[in-house]
Design an enzyme around this catalytic site. Structure first.
Site, mmCIF file in Angstrom:
data_model
loop_
_atom_site.group_PDB
_atom_site.id
_atom_site.type_symbol
_atom_site.label_atom_id
_atom_site.label_comp_id
_atom_site.label_asym_id
_atom_site.label_seq_id
_atom_site.Cartn_x
_atom_site.Cartn_y
_atom_site.Cartn_z
ATOM 1 C CE1 TYR A 1 2.759 33.324 89.215
ATOM 2 C CE2 TYR A 1 4.409 34.374 87.819
ATOM 3 C CZ TYR A 1 4.081 33.494 88.843
ATOM 4 O OH TYR A 1 5.064 32.784 89.472
ATOM 5 C CE1 TYR B 1 8.468 35.653 87.258
ATOM 6 C CE2 TYR B 1 7.514 33.454 87.140
ATOM 7 C CZ TYR B 1 7.940 34.531 87.873
ATOM 8 O OH TYR B 1 7.838 34.511 89.247
ATOM 9 N NE ARG C 1 12.997 33.327 90.371
ATOM 10 C CZ ARG C 1 12.494 32.581 91.348
ATOM 11 N NH1 ARG C 1 11.221 32.666 91.637
ATOM 12 N NH2 ARG C 1 13.249 31.760 92.043
ATOM 13 C CG HIS D 1 5.061 31.443 93.769
ATOM 14 N ND1 HIS D 1 6.064 32.181 94.344
ATOM 15 C CD2 HIS D 1 5.112 31.710 92.436
ATOM 16 C CE1 HIS D 1 6.689 32.883 93.410
ATOM 17 N NE2 HIS D 1 6.138 32.609 92.240
HETATM 18 FE FE LIG Z 1 6.759 33.240 90.382
#
Ligand SMILES: [Fe+2]
Length: 223
Positions: free
Chosen positions: A105, A143, A160, A165
């Site tokens: 991110y 990640y 994951r 999102h």
């Molecule tokens: Fe996420």
């Protein structure tokens, strides 16, 4: 290459079955069961965890990824519906955020709402008069779950599946925080969240140089 839209079965199947059920209702009250079954197929979009990397205040934009952003280009479209899975919701606010192709991110500090001044692969947008949205981005990378997240310690290090999102809100409906996943991702099955929410998994189709996916959202009525 075909441009046929990929349809989220959580929405498309109910709409088709609704029509079938309505026709049956005209014919006989004895056949009420199919209508009940059809209504049971129309659900608000399942919620999912907000995750540790949400940040408030992303800029309004529909192009989340600059043209120089590494990764496979992705065009994500969809419609936000009311709880009947049929009435589109214009002016619904969508917040969207995701990791880059390497699974990072724009901040690697979980829960960092305010420190970073710039936003990458994040944005806010409104649905148009038909309740539709379109986002241009890249396919996110996977990640591992960071260590020491309160309540999630037992999942630390687990990879994951790739996901995007979303938070979707509209003034007369209940907001939903959710994630969408991609069909065929081998990490979905063992993921504590995606593995339990097949309605959030969408298919992607290659269309020239971009991939295309459709993710429709259904919001519960707020009254
Ligand atoms: Fe996420």
């Amino acid at each position: 290459m075909s441009k046929a839209p990929i349809v989220n079965p959580a929405v498309a199947i109910p709409r088709r079955v609704f029509l079938q059920g309505s026709a049956v209702m005209v014919g006989s009250a004895l056949l009420a069961r199919p209508i009940l079954a059809a209504k049971q197929l129309c659900h608000p979009t399942q919620s999912d965890i907000i995750g540790p990397y949400y940040r408030f205040g992303a800029p309004f934009r529909t192009q989340l990824a600059s043209l120089g952003e590494p990764g496979d280009r992705l065009v994500l479209t969809g419609t936000v519906f009311s709880s009947d899975c049929a009435m589109p919701l214009p002016g619904a606010l969508i917040e969207v955020w995701q990791a880059n192709a390497a699974g990072l991110y724009d901040t690697n500090k979980p829960g960092n709402f305010t420190e970073a001044r710039t936003f990458n692969l994040r944005g806010m947008l409104y649905t148009n008069e038909k309740g539709q949205y379109e986002i241009e981005t890249i396919v996110p990378g996977r990640y591992p779950i960071p260590p020491n997240l309160p309540g999630l310690e037992k999942y630390a290090g687990m990879t994951r599946p790739a996901h995007i999102h979303m938070r979707v809100m509209e003034s007369l409906h209940v907001p939903v925080t959710t994630q969408l996943y991609f069909k065929g991702d081998p990490f979905i099955a063992d993921d504590p969240w995606a593995g339990l929410k097949p309605s959030l998994v969408i298919d992607l189709k290659q269309d020239g140089k971009v991939r295309r996916g459709v993710f429709d959202v259904v919001l519960a009525r707020g009254f």
